[in-house]
Motif scaffolding. Structure first.
Motif, PDB file in Angstrom:
ATOM      1  N   GLY A 168       0.791  -1.223   0.000  1.00  0.00           N
ATOM      2  CA  GLY A 168       0.000   0.000   0.000  1.00  0.00           C
ATOM      3  C   GLY A 168       0.820   1.268   0.000  1.00  0.00           C
ATOM      4  O   GLY A 168       0.278   2.354  -0.209  1.00  0.00           O
ATOM      5  N   ASP A 169       2.133   1.145   0.228  1.00  0.00           N
ATOM      6  CA  ASP A 169       3.019   2.315   0.201  1.00  0.00           C
ATOM      7  C   ASP A 169       3.325   2.621  -1.260  1.00  0.00           C
ATOM      8  O   ASP A 169       4.366   2.237  -1.790  1.00  0.00           O
ATOM      9  CB  ASP A 169       4.292   2.023   0.991  1.00  0.00           C
ATOM     10  CG  ASP A 169       5.263   3.195   0.988  1.00  0.00           C
ATOM     11  OD1 ASP A 169       4.841   4.308   0.589  1.00  0.00           O
ATOM     12  OD2 ASP A 169       6.424   3.001   1.371  1.00  0.00           O
ATOM     13  N   VAL A 176       1.926   4.283   4.789  1.00  0.00           N
ATOM     14  CA  VAL A 176       0.716   4.275   3.973  1.00  0.00           C
ATOM     15  C   VAL A 176      -0.201   5.357   4.530  1.00  0.00           C
ATOM     16  O   VAL A 176      -0.704   5.233   5.646  1.00  0.00           O
ATOM     17  CB  VAL A 176       0.018   2.902   4.021  1.00  0.00           C
ATOM     18  CG1 VAL A 176      -1.190   2.892   3.075  1.00  0.00           C
ATOM     19  CG2 VAL A 176       0.990   1.790   3.644  1.00  0.00           C
ATOM     20  N   ASP A 180      -0.780   8.307  -0.534  1.00  0.00           N
ATOM     21  CA  ASP A 180      -0.725   7.102  -1.372  1.00  0.00           C
ATOM     22  C   ASP A 180      -2.021   6.846  -2.128  1.00  0.00           C
ATOM     23  O   ASP A 180      -2.063   5.950  -2.983  1.00  0.00           O
ATOM     24  CB  ASP A 180      -0.413   5.881  -0.494  1.00  0.00           C
ATOM     25  CG  ASP A 180       0.981   5.940   0.113  1.00  0.00           C
ATOM     26  OD1 ASP A 180       1.956   5.882  -0.657  1.00  0.00           O
ATOM     27  OD2 ASP A 180       1.094   6.057   1.342  1.00  0.00           O
ATOM     28  N   GLN A 205       2.846  -3.213  -5.217  1.00  0.00           N
ATOM     29  CA  GLN A 205       2.593  -2.703  -3.877  1.00  0.00           C
ATOM     30  C   GLN A 205       1.096  -2.435  -3.679  1.00  0.00           C
ATOM     31  O   GLN A 205       0.632  -2.330  -2.543  1.00  0.00           O
ATOM     32  CB  GLN A 205       3.375  -1.410  -3.643  1.00  0.00           C
ATOM     33  CG  GLN A 205       4.872  -1.607  -3.467  1.00  0.00           C
ATOM     34  CD  GLN A 205       5.208  -2.413  -2.223  1.00  0.00           C
ATOM     35  OE1 GLN A 205       5.472  -3.609  -2.308  1.00  0.00           O
ATOM     36  NE2 GLN A 205       5.185  -1.779  -1.078  1.00  0.00           N
ATOM     37  N   CYS A 208      -2.959  -5.349  -2.288  1.00  0.00           N
ATOM     38  CA  CYS A 208      -3.126  -5.306  -0.833  1.00  0.00           C
ATOM     39  C   CYS A 208      -3.842  -6.526  -0.267  1.00  0.00           C
ATOM     40  O   CYS A 208      -3.851  -6.721   0.952  1.00  0.00           O
ATOM     41  CB  CYS A 208      -3.871  -4.039  -0.429  1.00  0.00           C
ATOM     42  SG  CYS A 208      -2.939  -2.532  -0.811  1.00  0.00           S
ATOM     43  N   PHE A 222      -6.567  -1.887   0.983  1.00  0.00           N
ATOM     44  CA  PHE A 222      -5.729  -0.685   0.962  1.00  0.00           C
ATOM     45  C   PHE A 222      -6.204   0.319   2.007  1.00  0.00           C
ATOM     46  O   PHE A 222      -5.400   0.894   2.753  1.00  0.00           O
ATOM     47  CB  PHE A 222      -5.740  -0.056  -0.429  1.00  0.00           C
ATOM     48  CG  PHE A 222      -5.114   1.321  -0.474  1.00  0.00           C
ATOM     49  CD1 PHE A 222      -3.736   1.467  -0.424  1.00  0.00           C
ATOM     50  CD2 PHE A 222      -5.912   2.460  -0.545  1.00  0.00           C
ATOM     51  CE1 PHE A 222      -3.154   2.730  -0.443  1.00  0.00           C
ATOM     52  CE2 PHE A 222      -5.338   3.719  -0.574  1.00  0.00           C
ATOM     53  CZ  PHE A 222      -3.956   3.849  -0.515  1.00  0.00           C
TER      54      PHE A 222
END
Length: 231
Positions: A168-169, A176, A180, A205, A208, A222
């Motif tokens: 999620g980053d 996060v 983002d 990324q 999630c 996310f």
């Protein structure tokens, strides 16, 4: 603050003191005490009593933090310092050091954020020259160094940062958060555009829910990750 002292001697003896103490509060207002400094002593013949060598914090409205005192071996030679790496969650990370000593056997102890690392189900080599972490997770990130010891004393390596970006980053800044959201939407709708805008991150990324693809099913996971932060 107490400043720093670096001493190298064949023998260290005497009735005096060696100090890098922080200063005490002054006469005005209520300042805090100065932090203790750093003392590094390189010798194999240490004849002074420990209380003769201090790096105390100063007194004040808030006392200063104590400094550090290192009794180091002059015979340890570090030829390759640990190098920081960036790996993705689930991948393997390897940190290594190359060092020798002419004073007996060389011992190793890896540390993370100043705490000894121990071998477990995904970490091996904590007391060798090479540390393996597999699979690496967000919580494994941090600052790593190695305490080296021989028959004379010890020496610590330079620090190396291991960074494992959390899922999620999407802007790869270590957490996060709301910054983002737009990159996540871009990864969801235009993977090529995301990779062009964030070449040092990775599209997955945004996966999630961990199923190997990026789609609308990743939106709720996310959102749940917002607020995640790694070392």
């Amino acid at each position: 603050s107490g400043g720093s002292l670096w001493l190298a001697a064949g023998a260290l003896a005497g009735s005096g003191t060696i100090t890098a103490n922080g200063g005490n509060k002054g006469c005005y207002s209520e300042p805090g005490g100065g932090g203790g400094g750093r003392i590094a002593i390189y010798t194999c013949d240490w004849q002074m009593f420990p209380p003769q060598i201090t790096a105390n914090g100063g007194t004040g409205w808030q006392n200063g933090s104590p400094g550090t005192i290192l009794f180091a071996s002059p015979f340890i030679d570090i030829t390759q310092q640990p190098v920081g790496v960036v790996v993705w969650a689930g991948e393997s990370a390897t940190l290594s050091v190359v060092a020798t000593t002419s004073a007996g056997e060389l011992y190793y102890q890896w540390r993370r954020n100043g705490v000894d690392v121990v071998d477990n189900d995904h970490i091996t080599g904590a007391m060798t020259n090479t540390l393996h972490i597999s699979p690496a997770a967000c919580a494994d990130g941090g600052v790593y160094d190695v305490w080296l010891a021989d028959d004379c004393g010890a020496l610590v390596t330079e620090p190396a940062h291991l960074y494992v970006p959390p899922l999620g980053d999407m802007d790869c800044d270590g957490d996060v958060d709301f910054d983002d959201i737009n990159p996540f939407v871009l990864a969801l709708s235009d993977p090529a555009g995301y990779e062009e805008l964030f070449p040092y991150c990775r599209w997955l990324q945004a996966d999630c829910d961990g199923n190997g693809s990026v789609n609308f099913d990743d939106i709720s996971p996310f959102i749940a990750l917002l607020g995640t932060h790694c070392p």
